[in-house]
Structure formats: structure tokens, C-alpha cells
Design an enzyme around this catalytic site. Sequence first.
Site, PDB file in Angstrom:
ATOM      1  N   ASP A 186       0.862  -1.187   0.000  1.00  0.00           N
ATOM      2  CA  ASP A 186       0.000   0.000   0.000  1.00  0.00           C
ATOM      3  C   ASP A 186       0.897   1.236   0.000  1.00  0.00           C
ATOM      4  O   ASP A 186       1.617   1.492   0.961  1.00  0.00           O
ATOM      5  CB  ASP A 186      -0.924  -0.043   1.225  1.00  0.00           C
ATOM      6  CG  ASP A 186      -2.080   0.946   1.109  1.00  0.00           C
ATOM      7  OD1 ASP A 186      -1.986   1.909   0.324  1.00  0.00           O
ATOM      8  OD2 ASP A 186      -3.089   0.751   1.832  1.00  0.00           O
ATOM      9  N   ASP A 207      -2.989   7.372  -3.328  1.00  0.00           N
ATOM     10  CA  ASP A 207      -3.046   6.201  -2.455  1.00  0.00           C
ATOM     11  C   ASP A 207      -3.415   4.998  -3.322  1.00  0.00           C
ATOM     12  O   ASP A 207      -4.492   4.980  -3.926  1.00  0.00           O
ATOM     13  CB  ASP A 207      -4.128   6.475  -1.390  1.00  0.00           C
ATOM     14  CG  ASP A 207      -4.107   5.489  -0.236  1.00  0.00           C
ATOM     15  OD1 ASP A 207      -3.316   4.535  -0.271  1.00  0.00           O
ATOM     16  OD2 ASP A 207      -4.906   5.689   0.707  1.00  0.00           O
ATOM     17  N   HIS A 248     -11.970   5.698   1.561  1.00  0.00           N
ATOM     18  CA  HIS A 248     -12.048   6.985   2.268  1.00  0.00           C
ATOM     19  C   HIS A 248     -11.858   8.145   1.318  1.00  0.00           C
ATOM     20  O   HIS A 248     -11.351   7.978   0.211  1.00  0.00           O
ATOM     21  CB  HIS A 248     -10.942   7.005   3.325  1.00  0.00           C
ATOM     22  CG  HIS A 248      -9.605   6.560   2.784  1.00  0.00           C
ATOM     23  ND1 HIS A 248      -8.730   7.418   2.204  1.00  0.00           N
ATOM     24  CD2 HIS A 248      -9.044   5.324   2.681  1.00  0.00           C
ATOM     25  CE1 HIS A 248      -7.675   6.745   1.779  1.00  0.00           C
ATOM     26  NE2 HIS A 248      -7.830   5.463   2.046  1.00  0.00           N
ATOM     27  N   HIS A 293      -7.153  10.249   5.383  1.00  0.00           N
ATOM     28  CA  HIS A 293      -8.429   9.586   5.668  1.00  0.00           C
ATOM     29  C   HIS A 293      -9.459  10.620   6.072  1.00  0.00           C
ATOM     30  O   HIS A 293      -9.488  11.069   7.200  1.00  0.00           O
ATOM     31  CB  HIS A 293      -8.284   8.572   6.814  1.00  0.00           C
ATOM     32  CG  HIS A 293      -7.671   7.300   6.374  1.00  0.00           C
ATOM     33  ND1 HIS A 293      -6.719   6.642   7.129  1.00  0.00           N
ATOM     34  CD2 HIS A 293      -7.847   6.551   5.274  1.00  0.00           C
ATOM     35  CE1 HIS A 293      -6.348   5.555   6.489  1.00  0.00           C
ATOM     36  NE2 HIS A 293      -7.020   5.465   5.358  1.00  0.00           N
ATOM     37  N   GLU A 317     -10.784   0.899  -1.576  1.00  0.00           N
ATOM     38  CA  GLU A 317      -9.819  -0.152  -1.247  1.00  0.00           C
ATOM     39  C   GLU A 317     -10.460  -1.395  -0.649  1.00  0.00           C
ATOM     40  O   GLU A 317     -10.503  -1.564   0.556  1.00  0.00           O
ATOM     41  CB  GLU A 317      -8.676   0.358  -0.380  1.00  0.00           C
ATOM     42  CG  GLU A 317      -9.030   1.068   0.901  1.00  0.00           C
ATOM     43  CD  GLU A 317      -7.762   1.425   1.701  1.00  0.00           C
ATOM     44  OE1 GLU A 317      -6.805   0.636   1.710  1.00  0.00           O
ATOM     45  OE2 GLU A 317      -7.751   2.495   2.320  1.00  0.00           O
ATOM     46  N   GLU A 336      -6.269  -1.114  -4.348  1.00  0.00           N
ATOM     47  CA  GLU A 336      -6.740   0.249  -4.081  1.00  0.00           C
ATOM     48  C   GLU A 336      -6.355   1.209  -5.208  1.00  0.00           C
ATOM     49  O   GLU A 336      -5.262   1.120  -5.754  1.00  0.00           O
ATOM     50  CB  GLU A 336      -6.130   0.765  -2.767  1.00  0.00           C
ATOM     51  CG  GLU A 336      -6.522   2.200  -2.422  1.00  0.00           C
ATOM     52  CD  GLU A 336      -5.952   2.654  -1.084  1.00  0.00           C
ATOM     53  OE1 GLU A 336      -4.910   2.118  -0.678  1.00  0.00           O
ATOM     54  OE2 GLU A 336      -6.549   3.542  -0.466  1.00  0.00           O
TER      55      GLU A 336
HETATM   56 CO    CO Z   1      -6.179   4.124   1.477  1.00  0.00          CO
END
Ligand code: CO
Length: 297
Positions: A87, A98, A158, A166, A191, A283
Amino acid sequence: MNDEIKTKYADWIKAGKIASEVREYSKTIIKPGAKLLGIGEKIENKIRELGATPAFPINLSSDNFAAHYTPTPEDETILDKQLLKVDVGVCFNGAVGDTAYTFDLSGKHDKLVEASKKAVENAIKIIKPGVMLCEIGKVIEDTITSYGFQPIRNLSGHGLDLYEIHTSPSIPNYDNNDTTQLEKGMIIAIEPFATDGAGRIKEGSHANIFMQEQDKPIRDMFARKIFEEIKKFNGLPFSTRDLVKLFPLNRVKLALRQLLLNNNIQQYAPLPEVNDGMVSQHEHTILVWDEGIVLTK
Ligand code: CO
């Protein structure tokens, strides 16, 4: 992408581009026999090389751990047959990219990996203003269960904002009846996590991801000095690997304990699946426009 978007979201586009470049780079260095610590450092250094900073310490969570594992400076893990979630978070002028994927070194979890990959792809297809969060959750849930697995229900996608990794809305990985609608201009990370376990994570131990909390008086002089460094992360998460570049590890550990007790920082522990099921994750960061524009393609 039209010119209006290119101008207005230039930093977000750049952050997303760097995040995908780093994600692809990570695939070239992950192999059996490699040290997890070295992989983590190479990935974070690549982010810096490309002119950005990590938005959070690289998450390299194995097998039954869904997220929030980042190597410590003492990590001796050698890659072998892990189901490794990578990640990547990239911060460029505050804008965040992200993105995550799962690298299956065992070669035994194709279906599980495909389940979370297809889930994020299918969710992206329905993104547009007005779509309800529960609809996204339903697509993710339906996709993952069609493979015979469970989505992890207590982890979610998010919103993203400047220096905020977030924020609202929280994008469910199952149909949670949330009728909140997506709005044009929102930047979100979707994600999904898929598991052959129960579909929930719990909080583990031995956190190595921390984040600034309250800026209030600190008695110990060394802890105070470390906190001054912590402030430079602009409220974004960091790990002990960031601080040992400046201070000895033993003292860093002691200071972090004091800062935790004093609520100057908070910690994020690794998150194992409750039944120790294997977990996959994918994600992408998406700009909600007339359709979903994937910034981390
Ligand atoms: Co994330």
C-alpha cells in the site's frame, strides 16, 4: 481529462502518477530472498527520488495481516511465500495518491487476489456524482462473494484531502445502507480487502506507524526534541525508520512511548484478520467527475 481538470487538480494528478509509478517499481524488486526492510526503504526512497514524500510509511502487510504493517529498523523478514499487500501513499504539495495491490509470492492465492482486484475495478465502473456509498459497497461485496470470499467489513475506503489521508466519506466494502451520495470534485480511495476468513480485522500489537496528535507540553527534553521532528510530517503518519535517520533507535522507542502516554501522538497497530484468514487488497485513488477518473492508473 479536460483542461479544467488538468489545471485544477494538477497536484493530485501528479501525486497519483508518482504513486502508480512507485507501485509498478515495487513489482520489480519484490522477490523471494529479498529483505522486507530493504524493499520498504527502496520504495520510500523511490517516492522521494520522484520529487514527492511518503504520505504514510509504506505498508507491507503479509498473509493474514490486512494493513498497517511497516518494517521496523530491526525487521529481519526475508520474502519467501508471503501474500504481500503493498500500500503506497504519495504526498505532492499536500495532494495524496493512495494505491495498493497484492503480490502473491506463494502462487497459491490467485483467486483471492483476483477477487479484490475485480472488486475495485467493478466499483470504479459505477463511480459518478449521485452514486450512493452503499451501491459502491454492494458492488464490492457482490464481486468478492462471487469468488467465494468475504470482504473485510470493518475496513473501508475513504476521502482524501490536502495532507489528509483519511477523510469523509467512508467508502464501505459491503452494502451498509449508507445513502450518502458521491459529489463531483470529491477525491476518494476505494480499497476492497478480500479474505477466506470471517471478514473482519482486529487490532494487533507492535505498532510501528504513528501520527501526531495533540501539541501539548512535554516534560522530557529528548521526547520534546523528537516531537519537533514529528511536527515536520504535517500531521501525516511516520514510522521509527524515519526517526532513526536522526536519533538512536533505543532513544526513539523510549521517546515514542512517552509521547503516546502524553497523547502527543497516536499509534496504528498491524491489523490481522480475526480468524487469521488470508487477505488480499487492491486500491486506487479516484477523482469523481462526470465519471470516475482513476488518478493512480
Ligand atoms: Co487508502
